[in-house]
Design an enzyme around this catalytic site. Structure first.
Site, PDB file in Angstrom:
ATOM      1  N   CYS A  40      -7.144   9.942  10.407  1.00 23.55           N
ATOM      2  CA  CYS A  40      -7.398  10.522   9.084  1.00 23.55           C
ATOM      3  C   CYS A  40      -7.889   9.429   8.146  1.00 23.55           C
ATOM      4  CB  CYS A  40      -6.087  11.131   8.582  1.00 23.55           C
ATOM      5  SG  CYS A  40      -6.083  11.693   6.870  1.00 23.55           S
ATOM      6  N   HIS A  41      -8.581   9.824   7.092  1.00 27.11           N
ATOM      7  CA  HIS A  41      -9.066   8.820   6.138  1.00 27.11           C
ATOM      8  C   HIS A  41      -7.908   8.035   5.521  1.00 27.11           C
ATOM      9  CE1 HIS A  41     -12.879   7.750   3.928  1.00 27.11           C
ATOM     10  NE2 HIS A  41     -11.971   6.908   3.465  1.00 27.11           N
ATOM     11  N   THR A  42      -6.731   8.640   5.456  1.00 26.06           N
ATOM     12  CA  THR A  42      -5.579   7.932   4.873  1.00 26.06           C
ATOM     13  C   THR A  42      -5.182   6.729   5.730  1.00 26.06           C
ATOM     14  OG1 THR A  42      -4.848  10.018   3.920  1.00 26.06           O
ATOM     15  CG2 THR A  42      -3.241   8.236   3.960  1.00 26.06           C
ATOM     16  N   HIS A  62      -0.709   9.292  11.724  1.00 27.17           N
ATOM     17  CA  HIS A  62       0.238  10.304  11.220  1.00 27.17           C
ATOM     18  C   HIS A  62      -0.214  11.707  11.571  1.00 27.17           C
ATOM     19  CE1 HIS A  62      -2.883   9.885   8.162  1.00 27.17           C
ATOM     20  NE2 HIS A  62      -2.604  11.132   7.796  1.00 27.17           N
ATOM     21  N   GLU A  63      -1.148  11.843  12.545  1.00 31.30           N
ATOM     22  CA  GLU A  63      -1.725  13.166  12.849  1.00 31.30           C
ATOM     23  C   GLU A  63      -1.627  13.397  14.361  1.00 31.30           C
ATOM     24  OE1 GLU A  63      -5.316  14.894  10.454  1.00 31.30           O
ATOM     25  OE2 GLU A  63      -6.145  14.114  12.326  1.00 31.30           O
ATOM     26  N   CYS A  92      14.138  18.728   5.507  1.00 29.34           N
ATOM     27  CA  CYS A  92      15.565  18.630   5.865  1.00 29.34           C
ATOM     28  C   CYS A  92      16.291  19.939   5.627  1.00 29.34           C
ATOM     29  CB  CYS A  92      16.238  17.492   5.096  1.00 29.34           C
ATOM     30  SG  CYS A  92      16.575  17.868   3.353  1.00 29.34           S
ATOM     31  N   CYS A  95      17.936  19.061   0.847  1.00 31.10           N
ATOM     32  CA  CYS A  95      17.812  18.274  -0.392  1.00 31.10           C
ATOM     33  C   CYS A  95      17.369  19.187  -1.541  1.00 31.10           C
ATOM     34  CB  CYS A  95      16.824  17.111  -0.208  1.00 31.10           C
ATOM     35  SG  CYS A  95      15.086  17.596  -0.104  1.00 31.10           S
ATOM     36  N   CYS A  98      13.840  20.511  -0.969  1.00 28.63           N
ATOM     37  CA  CYS A  98      13.713  21.593   0.020  1.00 28.63           C
ATOM     38  C   CYS A  98      14.280  22.907  -0.520  1.00 28.63           C
ATOM     39  CB  CYS A  98      14.439  21.219   1.314  1.00 28.63           C
ATOM     40  SG  CYS A  98      13.495  20.085   2.354  1.00 28.63           S
ATOM     41  N   CYS A 106      10.072  17.209   0.541  1.00 26.79           N
ATOM     42  CA  CYS A 106      11.415  16.803   0.969  1.00 26.79           C
ATOM     43  C   CYS A 106      11.585  15.306   0.696  1.00 26.79           C
ATOM     44  CB  CYS A 106      11.584  17.078   2.463  1.00 26.79           C
ATOM     45  SG  CYS A 106      13.134  16.461   3.157  1.00 26.79           S
ATOM     46  N   ARG A 110      12.430   9.746   2.010  1.00 23.62           N
ATOM     47  CA  ARG A 110      11.182   9.256   1.426  1.00 23.62           C
ATOM     48  C   ARG A 110      11.201   7.745   1.132  1.00 23.62           C
ATOM     49  NH1 ARG A 110       7.365   7.240   0.460  1.00 23.62           N
ATOM     50  NH2 ARG A 110       5.444   7.853  -0.624  1.00 23.62           N
ATOM     51  N   CYS A 169      -2.025  16.822  10.056  1.00 27.84           N
ATOM     52  CA  CYS A 169      -2.448  16.457   8.693  1.00 27.84           C
ATOM     53  C   CYS A 169      -3.620  17.315   8.218  1.00 27.84           C
ATOM     54  CB  CYS A 169      -2.780  14.976   8.553  1.00 27.84           C
ATOM     55  SG  CYS A 169      -3.195  14.563   6.827  1.00 27.84           S
ATOM     56  N   ARG A 363     -13.669  14.643  12.663  1.00 30.02           N
ATOM     57  CA  ARG A 363     -12.413  14.079  13.146  1.00 30.02           C
ATOM     58  C   ARG A 363     -12.603  13.442  14.506  1.00 30.02           C
ATOM     59  NH1 ARG A 363      -9.851  13.399   8.983  1.00 30.02           N
ATOM     60  NH2 ARG A 363      -7.665  13.997   8.779  1.00 30.02           N
TER      61      ARG A 363
HETATM   62  P1  NAD Z   1     -13.554  11.926   5.261  1.00 32.38           P
HETATM   63  O1  NAD Z   1     -14.000  10.522   5.230  1.00 32.38           O
HETATM   64  O2  NAD Z   1     -13.587  12.695   6.543  1.00 32.38           O
HETATM   65  O3  NAD Z   1     -14.401  12.789   4.193  1.00 32.38           O
HETATM   66  C1  NAD Z   1     -14.781  12.340   2.922  1.00 32.38           C
HETATM   67  C2  NAD Z   1     -16.096  13.037   2.537  1.00 32.38           C
HETATM   68  O4  NAD Z   1     -16.397  12.735   1.176  1.00 32.38           O
HETATM   69  C3  NAD Z   1     -17.302  12.599   3.361  1.00 32.38           C
HETATM   70  O5  NAD Z   1     -17.991  13.736   3.852  1.00 32.38           O
HETATM   71  C4  NAD Z   1     -18.167  11.816   2.378  1.00 32.38           C
HETATM   72  O6  NAD Z   1     -19.542  11.926   2.657  1.00 32.38           O
HETATM   73  C5  NAD Z   1     -17.794  12.487   1.064  1.00 32.38           C
HETATM   74  N1  NAD Z   1     -18.022  11.668  -0.130  1.00 32.38           N
HETATM   75  C6  NAD Z   1     -17.711  10.353  -0.291  1.00 32.38           C
HETATM   76  N2  NAD Z   1     -17.994   9.975  -1.555  1.00 32.38           N
HETATM   77  C7  NAD Z   1     -18.494  11.065  -2.192  1.00 32.38           C
HETATM   78  C8  NAD Z   1     -18.949  11.308  -3.521  1.00 32.38           C
HETATM   79  N3  NAD Z   1     -18.935  10.354  -4.465  1.00 32.38           N
HETATM   80  N4  NAD Z   1     -19.370  12.558  -3.830  1.00 32.38           N
HETATM   81  C9  NAD Z   1     -19.394  13.543  -2.892  1.00 32.38           C
HETATM   82  N5  NAD Z   1     -18.972  13.356  -1.614  1.00 32.38           N
HETATM   83  C10 NAD Z   1     -18.515  12.138  -1.281  1.00 32.38           C
HETATM   84  O7  NAD Z   1     -12.062  11.914   4.687  1.00 32.38           O
HETATM   85  P2  NAD Z   1     -10.892  13.004   4.940  1.00 32.38           P
HETATM   86  O8  NAD Z   1     -10.138  12.657   6.162  1.00 32.38           O
HETATM   87  O9  NAD Z   1     -11.488  14.357   4.756  1.00 32.38           O
HETATM   88  O10 NAD Z   1      -9.941  12.651   3.697  1.00 32.38           O
HETATM   89  C11 NAD Z   1     -10.390  12.932   2.373  1.00 32.38           C
HETATM   90  C12 NAD Z   1      -9.378  12.408   1.360  1.00 32.38           C
HETATM   91  O11 NAD Z   1      -8.168  13.183   1.450  1.00 32.38           O
HETATM   92  C13 NAD Z   1      -8.955  10.954   1.584  1.00 32.38           C
HETATM   93  O12 NAD Z   1      -8.768  10.353   0.316  1.00 32.38           O
HETATM   94  C14 NAD Z   1      -7.609  11.086   2.288  1.00 32.38           C
HETATM   95  O13 NAD Z   1      -6.816   9.948   2.104  1.00 32.38           O
HETATM   96  C15 NAD Z   1      -7.059  12.294   1.560  1.00 32.38           C
HETATM   97  N6  NAD Z   1      -5.980  13.058   2.218  1.00 32.38           N
HETATM   98  C16 NAD Z   1      -4.988  13.535   1.412  1.00 32.38           C
HETATM   99  C17 NAD Z   1      -3.986  14.326   1.951  1.00 32.38           C
HETATM  100  C18 NAD Z   1      -2.910  14.884   1.070  1.00 32.38           C
HETATM  101  O14 NAD Z   1      -1.899  15.365   1.584  1.00 32.38           O
HETATM  102  N7  NAD Z   1      -3.081  14.878  -0.245  1.00 32.38           N
HETATM  103  C19 NAD Z   1      -3.982  14.592   3.329  1.00 32.38           C
HETATM  104  C20 NAD Z   1      -5.019  14.089   4.117  1.00 32.38           C
HETATM  105  C21 NAD Z   1      -6.023  13.322   3.545  1.00 32.38           C
HETATM  106  N1  AHE Z   2       1.074   5.582  -0.417  1.00 29.06           N
HETATM  107  C1  AHE Z   2       0.113   6.017  -1.404  1.00 29.06           C
HETATM  108  C2  AHE Z   2      -0.017   7.520  -1.473  1.00 29.06           C
HETATM  109  C3  AHE Z   2      -0.541   8.114  -0.199  1.00 29.06           C
HETATM  110  C4  AHE Z   2      -0.431   9.605  -0.318  1.00 29.06           C
HETATM  111  O1  AHE Z   2      -0.584  10.191  -1.407  1.00 29.06           O
HETATM  112  N2  AHE Z   2      -0.148  10.241   0.794  1.00 29.06           N
HETATM  113  C5  AHE Z   2      -0.084  11.696   0.855  1.00 29.06           C
HETATM  114  C6  AHE Z   2      -0.416  12.101   2.238  1.00 29.06           C
HETATM  115  S1  AHE Z   2      -2.038  11.606   2.716  1.00 29.06           S
HETATM  116  C7  AHE Z   2      -2.089  12.161   4.305  1.00 29.06           C
HETATM  117  O2  AHE Z   2      -3.276  11.850   4.866  1.00 29.06           O
HETATM  118  C8  AHE Z   2       1.325  12.197   0.569  1.00 29.06           C
HETATM  119  O3  AHE Z   2       1.961  12.891   1.338  1.00 29.06           O
HETATM  120  N3  AHE Z   2       1.809  11.885  -0.589  1.00 29.06           N
HETATM  121  C9  AHE Z   2       3.159  12.240  -1.011  1.00 29.06           C
HETATM  122  C10 AHE Z   2       4.112  11.137  -0.701  1.00 29.06           C
HETATM  123  O4  AHE Z   2       5.307  11.303  -0.978  1.00 29.06           O
HETATM  124  O5  AHE Z   2       3.669  10.088  -0.190  1.00 29.06           O
HETATM  125  C11 AHE Z   2       0.426   5.466  -2.776  1.00 29.06           C
HETATM  126  O6  AHE Z   2      -0.393   5.665  -3.685  1.00 29.06           O
HETATM  127  O7  AHE Z   2       1.486   4.801  -2.911  1.00 29.06           O
HETATM  128 ZN    ZN Z   3      -3.869  12.388   6.816  1.00 24.19          ZN
END
Ligand code: NAD
Ligand code: AHE
Ligand code: ZN
Length: 368
Positions: A40-42, A62-63, A92, A95, A98, A106, A110, A169, A363
């Site tokens: 994943c991008h994360t 994480h996936e 859990c 908590c 949850c 949860c 954490r 994920c 992916r």
């Molecule tokens: P990815 O790299 O597969 O996709 C990102 C996309 O954004 C690409 O298609 C890229 O071309 C596009 N992009 C980049 N800059 C851009 C811009 N300025 N304008 C328009 N498009 C642009 O990444 P992903 O795996 O899809 O993850 C995306 C984001 O989500 C990451 O920041 C990741 O960390 C986050 N994420 C968050 C959670 C969550 O629970 N909140 C879960 C998973 C991933």
């Molecule tokens: N550690 C980072 C934050 C990263 C983050 O926001 N992670 C998401 C999942 S991304 C999955 O690809 C998340 O679950 N956030 C809630 C949590 O409790 O972490 C930071 O900025 O410190």
């Molecule tokens: Zn992820």
């Protein structure tokens, strides 16, 4: 025991595949053989050094999906042979979080999870006698890993590991953001910023719940064909319009009902909020932004009825919702196969990061 793992020894360096030591599960813990893991991008975000919680050396990932090998004392809900998906957001069921109907976050483990440790404050991984940190409580870039029982969803045994790992994920985050967090209604107009591994699942979720107009926004036009296949009705390339927000407001006759930022770019997060319809539009931040980054907008945007929200793991309660999402996949309600564009053995895991950064993959999945 010994296990093969891709270790992140430091920020910005490629992962190194080495044999590490892994201690067995302690009370409330489970030893899992990981069969497949998405990248994943994360993972790339943390490896880059931008993650305020990033610490090294660590085993990222994480996936994943795999099989229970052994359980520690007191584990009741899982047994050897069970098929599982690791959960970086555990459940859990006890908590305050949850028990609250409005969150999936949860908090039972954490604080230790954020430090790369198991709930008892230690690591199960080591190399040459020195600890290696866990990551997001999962460390799926190791062939074998140890997780707390509350961080594993038990799933059906006929589901293929090389596809359902993505439910750990990306799939759940994208579809869940639409269905669980934002509760998008049929007939809605939706804007999706970033058509990667998350954004395409937001599109798939938006179509599933009956959104009628789904506008994808990405700098990379090679994402268009797949996005259309998943339900995108309109595409906007920000490099081809003067003012993305103005353009979106114009083509929608006032703005979108819902927008999702799936990139991790704070400037785009602002655009995603401001393209929402006055009075009711809601924007959801999914992308993770680096240390020191902050969002901004004119407060007037919120005064005039737009809402700014966010989601982790799509609002899913993992042990409850993940098995259902696996069912959706097995019943053909959601498409995962087309989004897994590349597979590779653990030895080649750095290629998955290269493919992500070059925009070639949606992916990549590592097969053990
Ligand atoms: P990815 O790299 O597969 O996709 C990102 C996309 O954004 C690409 O298609 C890229 O071309 C596009 N992009 C980049 N800059 C851009 C811009 N300025 N304008 C328009 N498009 C642009 O990444 P992903 O795996 O899809 O993850 C995306 C984001 O989500 C990451 O920041 C990741 O960390 C986050 N994420 C968050 C959670 C969550 O629970 N909140 C879960 C998973 C991933
Ligand atoms: N550690 C980072 C934050 C990263 C983050 O926001 N992670 C998401 C999942 S991304 C999955 O690809 C998340 O679950 N956030 C809630 C949590 O409790 O972490 C930071 O900025 O410190
Ligand atoms: Zn992820």
């Amino acid at each position: 025991m010994k296990t093969r793992a891709a270790v992140a020894f430091g920020a910005g360096s490629p992962l190194e595949v080495v044999e590490v030591d892994l201690q067995g599960p302690r009370a409330g813990e489970v030893l899992v053989e990981i069969k497949a893991t998405g990248v994943c991008h994360t993972d790339a975000f943390t490896l880059s050094g931008d993650d305020p919680e990033g610490a090294f050396p660590a085993i990222l990932g994480h996936e994943g999906a795999g099989v229970v090998v052994d359980v520690g004392p007191g584990v009741k809900s899982l047994k050897p042979g069970d098929h599982v998906i690791p959960l970086y957001t555990p459940e859990c069921r006890e908590c305050d979080y949850c028990l609250h109907p409005k969150t999936n976050l949860c908090q039972a483990i954490r604080s230790t999870q954020g430090q790369g440790l198991m709930p008892d404050g230690t690591s199960r991984f080591s190399l040459d006698g020195k600890p290696i940190l866990h990551y997001m409580g999962c460390s799926t870039f190791s062939n074998y890993t140890v997780l707390p029982e509350i961080a594993l969803a038990k799933v059906r045994e006929d589901a293929p590991f090389d596809k359902i790992c993505y439910i750990g994920c990306g799939v759940t985050t994208g579809i869940g953001a639409v269905a669980f967090t934002m509760k998008v209604e049929p007939g809605s107009t939706v804007a999706v910023f970033g058509l990667g591994g998350i954004g395409l699942n937001v599109i798939q979720g938006a179509k599933m719940v009956g959104a009628t107009r789904i506008i994808g926004i990405d700098l990379n036009p090679s994402k268009v064909a797949l996005a259309k296949q998943f339900g995108m009705t309109d595409f906007v390339n920000p490099s081809e319009v003067d003012d993305v927000v103005g353009h979106l407001v114009e083509i929608t006759g006032g703005g979108v009902d819902y927008s999702f930022e799936c990139i991790g770019n704070v400037n785009v997060m602002r655009q995603a909020l401001e393209c929402c319809h006055k009075g009711w539009g809601e924007s959801c931040i999914i992308g993770v932004a680096g240390a020191g980054q902050e969002i901004s907008t004119r407060p007037f945007q919120l005064v005039t009825g737009r809402s700014w929200r966010g989601t982790a793991f799509g609002g899913a309660r993992g042990r409850t919702d993940v098995p259902k999402i696996v069912d959706w996949y097995m019943e053909g309600k959601i498409n995962i196969d087309a989004l897994i564009t590349h597979t590779m053995p653990l030895q080649d895991i750095n290629r998955a990061f290269d493919l992500m950064h070059s925009g070639e993959s949606i992916r990549s999945v590592v097969l053990y």
